[in-house]
Design a protein around this motif. Structure first.
Motif, short mmCIF file in Angstrom:
data_model
loop_
_atom_site.label_atom_id
_atom_site.label_comp_id
_atom_site.label_asym_id
_atom_site.label_seq_id
_atom_site.Cartn_x
_atom_site.Cartn_y
_atom_site.Cartn_z
N VAL A 357 0.84 -1.20 0.00
CA VAL A 357 0.00 0.00 0.00
C VAL A 357 0.88 1.25 0.00
CG1 VAL A 357 -1.58 1.34 1.45
CG2 VAL A 357 -2.03 -1.07 1.02
N LEU A 358 1.86 1.29 0.88
CA LEU A 358 2.76 2.44 0.91
C LEU A 358 3.59 2.53 -0.36
CD1 LEU A 358 4.01 2.26 4.60
CD2 LEU A 358 2.70 4.13 3.59
N ALA A 359 4.05 1.39 -0.87
CA ALA A 359 4.91 1.39 -2.05
C ALA A 359 4.24 2.01 -3.25
CB ALA A 359 5.35 -0.04 -2.37
N HIS A 360 2.93 1.76 -3.41
CA HIS A 360 2.23 2.30 -4.57
C HIS A 360 2.20 3.83 -4.56
CE1 HIS A 360 0.44 -0.71 -7.28
NE2 HIS A 360 0.67 -1.54 -6.27
N ALA A 361 2.41 4.44 -3.40
CA ALA A 361 2.51 5.90 -3.33
C ALA A 361 3.96 6.35 -3.24
CB ALA A 361 1.72 6.41 -2.12
N SER A 362 4.71 5.78 -2.28
CA SER A 362 6.03 6.34 -1.98
C SER A 362 7.05 6.12 -3.09
CB SER A 362 6.56 5.74 -0.67
OG SER A 362 6.76 4.34 -0.78
N ARG A 363 6.93 5.06 -3.87
CA ARG A 363 7.89 4.82 -4.95
C ARG A 363 7.76 5.84 -6.07
NH1 ARG A 363 8.59 -1.30 -6.96
NH2 ARG A 363 9.44 -0.12 -8.70
N PHE A 364 6.59 6.45 -6.18
CA PHE A 364 6.32 7.28 -7.35
C PHE A 364 6.08 8.75 -7.01
CE2 PHE A 364 4.77 2.95 -7.93
CZ PHE A 364 5.64 2.53 -8.92
N VAL A 365 5.62 9.03 -5.80
CA VAL A 365 5.32 10.40 -5.39
C VAL A 365 6.50 10.92 -4.57
CG1 VAL A 365 3.74 11.89 -4.12
CG2 VAL A 365 2.85 9.87 -5.34
#
Length: 444
Positions: A357-365
């Motif tokens: 869940v975090l990766a889908h945001a933190s890797r790209f934002v």
């Protein structure tokens, strides 16, 4: 996380579920995503991983090279929480008597795990923002004379404020800057088996308005004060502090937890006080409903998409790491899970739904990104759109909460693309504002 085939913008008709992305609508700036380095997490990382395993994990979580998650935000506990191996404060006089001059203050309890791991996190990501929260004042400051239950005695408001700032200065001396504090974790709850402290809105207003706030203002170099640090179901609590004329100027933001109420509570508080920022500072996945049946899609819809669409500038989940028994802990939650699980015997690391869940945001934002306009959710499809400041790339995070696959279209000034989202899935799309290609990542 799976990299899916790229697609492209074309001139094509909108589908019934069409997400319109509007880069001209700009909202809050994002500082990042991450989790809490609890005592349990730090102990496992420091003492159950060998140096190579520890470096690899911290680079995976806080770095951006080789698919790293790029966490830009973290939280520490000031003294013990339920996810400590024993209960303690940072000022426990050996005779148990009051110590208003804080002569016995010490962070020695943290030097074997929290301090070195926090330093290592910053070595990987020097831009990491760290906030901190106490679970209780020292027992001698409370009417319970214990870390368990009770409230802060008014005669110790000044000493507790100095205690919090001594923590900030002690950590700064160790090379760990703390940019923000809350005055109490979950101040509307008195747990029976781990440190906690009830501190209602009038008490927090006096503590902040008459003591801690003026002390920080006199220092001139922070930290920021975030109020509340508790659930969505009592927005009147932070509103009460912000309505106090002495406290309000010293409060920079309202911090929220996810364990009661609805994420939409963040927006009325923001609208009433638009100069105050909003943060999600704690939410844990675990073995309970609706988390079990809702899974990763529910977590992403509420903790990433919902919090950001309701003005959050940063999102923190709870424990960064726990062991195979959801510990170690001393009281409190026995069914909470970490972002990663560390096998206490082998050091093997496994990744939970919270990780993805975090990766889908933190890797790209990236830190500094801005939330931009996008259509409201409908028919089980929810989304949030952001634009990175460093390369102008647009990131669109989408969940499909339904069990059936859904065909969607995404529209922007560049044109439109269509995509099929599998049932119960999470997807992140990324495109450059000057290019026609769209990158896609999926999890289900």
């Amino acid at each position: 996380m799976t990299r899916l085939p790229d697609t492209g913008f074309r001139q094509q008709p909108a589908l019934p579920i069409d997400i319109r992305v509007d880069e001209t609508q700009r909202f809050q700036q994002i500082i990042g995503f991450g989790a809490s380095l609890t005592d349990a997490s730090a102990w496992l990382i420091q003492h159950r991983l060998n140096p190579a395993q520890r470096e690899a994990l911290l680079r995976e979580l806080f770095g951006r090279d080789n698919g790293g998650l790029g966490f830009d935000f973290a939280r520490l506990t000031i003294g013990a929480s339920d996810f400590s191996r024993h209960h303690y404060s940072l000022d426990d006089p050996p005779d148990g008597k009051p110590d208003p001059e804080l002569e016995h203050f010490s962070i020695d309890e943290n030097r074997d795990d929290v301090v070195p791991v926090a330093r290592d996190m910053l070595a990987v990501n020097p831009g990491l923002r760290i906030m901190a929260s106490p679970w209780s004042a020292p027992g001698w400051m409370k009417d319970s004379n214990s870390l368990i239950q009770g409230t802060l005695l008014p005669e110790y408001y000044d000493a507790f404020s100095r205690y919090l700032l001594k923590y900030v200065d002690a950590y700064a001396a160790e090379g760990i800057p703390v940019f923000a504090l809350t005055v109490q974790n979950e101040p509307d709850y008195e747990p029976k088996d781990y440190p906690g402290m009830r501190l209602n809105a009038p008490a927090r207003a006096r503590l902040i308005g008459d003591h801690l706030g003026p002390m920080i203002a006199m220092r001139g170099n922070g930290p920021l004060i975030f109020d509340w640090d508790h659930n969505w179901d009592k927005p009147e609590e932070p509103m009460g502090v912000l309505a106090d004329p002495a406290a309000e100027p010293h409060v920079a933001a309202v911090a929220w937890h996810c364990y009661g109420g609805s994420v939409e509570a963040q927006t009325p508080v923001h609208e009433a006080y638009p100069d105050k920022d909003t943060y999600m500072t704690e939410c844990s996945g675990g073995d309970w409903e609706p988390i079990i049946s809702g899974g990763m899609t529910l977590m992403a819809r509420e903790q990433i998409i919902g919090t950001l669409r309701n003005w959050a500038r940063g999102v923190l989940l709870w424990n960064l790491a726990l062991d195979e028994n959801n510990g170690p802990h001393a009281g409190g939650c026995g069914t909470c899970r970490g972002v990663v699980t560390i096998d206490s015997a082998t050091g093997e690391v496994s990744r939970t739904d919270d990780y993805y869940v975090l990766a889908h945001a933190s890797r790209f934002v990236r830190s500094g990104a801005v939330r931009i306009g996008s259509s409201e959710g409908r028919d089980g499809i929810d989304n949030v759109a952001l634009q990175n400041a460093d390369d102008d790339s647009v990131v669109l995070i989408v969940t499909n909460s339904e069990s059936e696959a859904r065909r969607i279209s995404v529209s922007s000034a560049k044109g439109r693309f269509a995509y099929t989202l599998p049932g119960r899935s999470l997807a992140t799309f990324r495109w450059q504002t000057g290019a026609g290609q769209v990158d896609a990542e999926s999890g289900d």
